[in-house]
Design an enzyme around this catalytic site. Structure first.
Site, mmCIF file in Angstrom:
data_model
loop_
_atom_site.group_PDB
_atom_site.id
_atom_site.type_symbol
_atom_site.label_atom_id
_atom_site.label_comp_id
_atom_site.label_asym_id
_atom_site.label_seq_id
_atom_site.Cartn_x
_atom_site.Cartn_y
_atom_site.Cartn_z
ATOM 1 N N GLU A 1 101.836 13.068 -142.366
ATOM 2 C CA GLU A 1 101.558 11.730 -142.931
ATOM 3 C C GLU A 1 100.529 11.028 -142.069
ATOM 4 O OE1 GLU A 1 105.148 9.416 -143.477
ATOM 5 O OE2 GLU A 1 106.087 10.977 -144.662
ATOM 6 N N HIS B 1 105.477 6.894 -148.355
ATOM 7 C CA HIS B 1 106.549 6.494 -147.428
ATOM 8 C C HIS B 1 106.930 5.017 -147.623
ATOM 9 C CE1 HIS B 1 108.455 7.717 -143.328
ATOM 10 N NE2 HIS B 1 109.180 6.767 -143.891
HETATM 11 P P1 NAD Z 1 122.802 8.381 -141.796
HETATM 12 O O1 NAD Z 1 122.805 8.772 -140.362
HETATM 13 O O2 NAD Z 1 123.677 7.264 -142.237
HETATM 14 O O3 NAD Z 1 123.154 9.657 -142.702
HETATM 15 C C1 NAD Z 1 122.624 10.920 -142.460
HETATM 16 C C2 NAD Z 1 123.656 11.928 -142.946
HETATM 17 O O4 NAD Z 1 123.077 13.225 -142.822
HETATM 18 C C3 NAD Z 1 124.945 11.923 -142.107
HETATM 19 O O5 NAD Z 1 126.090 11.747 -142.936
HETATM 20 C C4 NAD Z 1 124.953 13.282 -141.438
HETATM 21 O O6 NAD Z 1 126.253 13.815 -141.295
HETATM 22 C C5 NAD Z 1 124.126 14.093 -142.440
HETATM 23 N N1 NAD Z 1 123.587 15.313 -141.869
HETATM 24 C C6 NAD Z 1 123.133 15.542 -140.610
HETATM 25 N N2 NAD Z 1 122.766 16.825 -140.483
HETATM 26 C C7 NAD Z 1 122.982 17.408 -141.684
HETATM 27 C C8 NAD Z 1 122.807 18.722 -142.173
HETATM 28 N N3 NAD Z 1 122.358 19.706 -141.388
HETATM 29 N N4 NAD Z 1 123.111 18.964 -143.455
HETATM 30 C C9 NAD Z 1 123.577 17.982 -144.266
HETATM 31 N N5 NAD Z 1 123.806 16.725 -143.848
HETATM 32 C C10 NAD Z 1 123.501 16.453 -142.567
HETATM 33 O O7 NAD Z 1 121.278 8.092 -142.150
HETATM 34 P P2 NAD Z 1 120.731 7.230 -143.374
HETATM 35 O O8 NAD Z 1 120.576 5.821 -142.950
HETATM 36 O O9 NAD Z 1 121.500 7.549 -144.580
HETATM 37 O O10 NAD Z 1 119.237 7.845 -143.480
HETATM 38 C C11 NAD Z 1 119.030 9.140 -144.023
HETATM 39 C C12 NAD Z 1 117.571 9.558 -143.848
HETATM 40 O O11 NAD Z 1 116.722 8.678 -144.569
HETATM 41 C C13 NAD Z 1 117.035 9.550 -142.409
HETATM 42 O O12 NAD Z 1 116.203 10.683 -142.240
HETATM 43 C C14 NAD Z 1 116.170 8.308 -142.353
HETATM 44 O O13 NAD Z 1 115.189 8.379 -141.370
HETATM 45 C C15 NAD Z 1 115.602 8.324 -143.751
HETATM 46 N N6 NAD Z 1 115.074 7.046 -144.220
HETATM 47 C C16 NAD Z 1 113.872 7.076 -144.862
HETATM 48 C C17 NAD Z 1 113.352 5.898 -145.360
HETATM 49 C C18 NAD Z 1 112.030 5.897 -146.043
HETATM 50 O O14 NAD Z 1 111.262 4.965 -145.850
HETATM 51 N N7 NAD Z 1 111.727 6.864 -146.879
HETATM 52 C C19 NAD Z 1 114.055 4.691 -145.199
HETATM 53 C C20 NAD Z 1 115.285 4.712 -144.559
HETATM 54 C C21 NAD Z 1 115.791 5.918 -144.068
HETATM 55 C C1 MLT Z 2 113.196 4.825 -141.584
HETATM 56 O O1 MLT Z 2 113.520 5.886 -141.036
HETATM 57 O O2 MLT Z 2 113.847 3.776 -141.432
HETATM 58 C C2 MLT Z 2 112.011 4.829 -142.478
HETATM 59 O O3 MLT Z 2 111.117 5.806 -142.187
HETATM 60 C C3 MLT Z 2 111.472 3.491 -142.725
HETATM 61 C C4 MLT Z 2 110.099 3.103 -142.287
HETATM 62 O O4 MLT Z 2 109.139 3.469 -142.926
HETATM 63 O O5 MLT Z 2 109.962 2.358 -141.325
#
Ligand code: NAD
Ligand code: MLT
Length: 313
Positions: free
Chosen positions: A263, A281
């Site tokens: 990215e 993103h």
């Molecule tokens: P979280 O920690 O609450 O949940 C993650 C889950 O993944 C946990 O329940 C954990 O047990 C599980 N996990 C870990 N390893 C695993 C595996 N090998 N197989 C299956 N499950 C597994 O996190 P969250 O707040 O739900 O965030 C999830 C993801 O979303 C993160 O990667 C975060 O960075 C991403 N995210 C992206 C954006 C975006 O802008 N696109 C925004 C927010 C979060």
């Molecule tokens: C995150 O992991 O919280 C996301 O990547 C959100 C962001 O873009 O900051």
């Protein structure tokens, strides 16, 4: 006279920085986009730093950060911060794990609906002056099986919304108990059980050694004909080359990615495919989420600089 200087990068919400600005001993400096060399040249002046995902806090940056005490990530994933280097240099890393959960959840549901009904493609045609009613026969979500991989904050919030859309849920998460899943009305499955039955698959885990390329050639080979795949978590969880191959041959009926292994990304071969949709993103990009994560991380930085117990590490 300010005792501490905090460098704020990546366009973190200005309004959310109030907890920092309210402290007379803290001076807030808003930084523009910097290369690693530029960051290395200035980081020695700062006691704390706030980033989103664009700034990479590399071992070299830590090597030059003689005053740095804390790095705050205004979001969930800390994969742009080298945690080993932070530990070696005694720098605390804090994040904002809850503030953008709803934003990322709603983005996932939006991607799933957009995929099911070809909304981005139909909009693009209309904007090009074409009224094409025949090209966009969609599918309904009701009665379809959604495979959720990673049933944490976002995965379980997606599950609740998908249940309201009358989808059946099957989930894989090796770190949560059967009881917790059952309390959400969800049956846990292995990946080998999930792949062949899911009509839609969405991933919601961090990028780790274990999850990197979890959706690879082998996984796509196990999936149902006509599956649709969504990644609003982290680039690299889905192997993009394998996704391209299975989309090209028609087994994967559609895919929606908010995140890419590299990215920014505007030259992925996936972008040439009609049934591929993408956003840059944007999962956490709502006004509400950006305010939440900025406030959370600003409060944590104040606590860390004042030597108080930090609520999140
Ligand atoms: P979280 O920690 O609450 O949940 C993650 C889950 O993944 C946990 O329940 C954990 O047990 C599980 N996990 C870990 N390893 C695993 C595996 N090998 N197989 C299956 N499950 C597994 O996190 P969250 O707040 O739900 O965030 C999830 C993801 O979303 C993160 O990667 C975060 O960075 C991403 N995210 C992206 C954006 C975006 O802008 N696109 C925004 C927010 C979060
Ligand atoms: C995150 O992991 O919280 C996301 O990547 C959100 C962001 O873009 O900051």
């Amino acid at each position: 006279m300010a005792m501490y200087k905090v460098l704020v990068m990546d366009g973190v919400s200005e309004k959310g920085l109030e907890p920092l600005r309210n402290e007379s001993e803290i001076e807030v400096i808003i930084g523009n986009k910097m290369t690693e060399d530029e960051l290395v040249a200035v980081i020695g002046e700062y006691d704390a730093m706030v980033v989103r995902s664009a700034t990479k806090v590399t071992p070299r940056v830590f090597d030059h950060a003689s005053r740095l005490k804390v790095v705050g990530r205004a979001g969930v994933g800390v994969d742009n911060i080298d945690l080993n280097a932070a530990t070696q240099h005694g720098v605390l890393v804090v994040n904002a794990p809850d503030g953008n959960t709803i934003a990322a959840t709603e983005h996932t549901i939006a991607m799933m609906l957009a995929l099911a009904r070809n909304i981005p493609q139909a909009v693009a045609k209309m904007k090009n002056g074409v009224w094409d009613k025949k090209a966009f026969l969609g599918v309904e979500l009701r009665g379809k099986t959604l495979g959720i991989i990673g049933l944490g904050r976002i995965g379980s919030a997606v599950a609740r919304r998908a249940q309201a859309l009358e989808m059946d849920i099957v989930a894989y998460d090796p770190y949560i108990t059967e009881e917790k899943a059952e309390s959400m009305g969800i049956k846990l499955a292995t990946l080998e059980e999930l792949f062949p039955v899911a009509d839609f698959i969405t991933v919601h885990m961090p990028k780790t050694k274990e999850t990197y390329h979890m959706l690879d050639e082998r996984a796509f080979a196990m999936m149902k004909e006509g599956v649709r795949v969504i990644n609003c978590a982290r680039g690299g969880i889905i192997e993009e080359e394998a996704l391209y191959k299975y989309m090209k041959e028609g087994k994967v009926a559609g895919a929606a990615l908010d995140v890419f292994e590299k990215e920014p990304n505007t030259d992925s071969p996936l972008l040439e495919l009609n049934n591929f949709i993408a956003t840059p993103h944007l999962g956490a990009s709502t006004a509400e989420a950006q305010l939440n994560v900025a406030v959370d991380v600003a409060e944590e930085i104040v606590e860390a600089l004042q030597g108080k117990v930090v609520r999140n590490t």
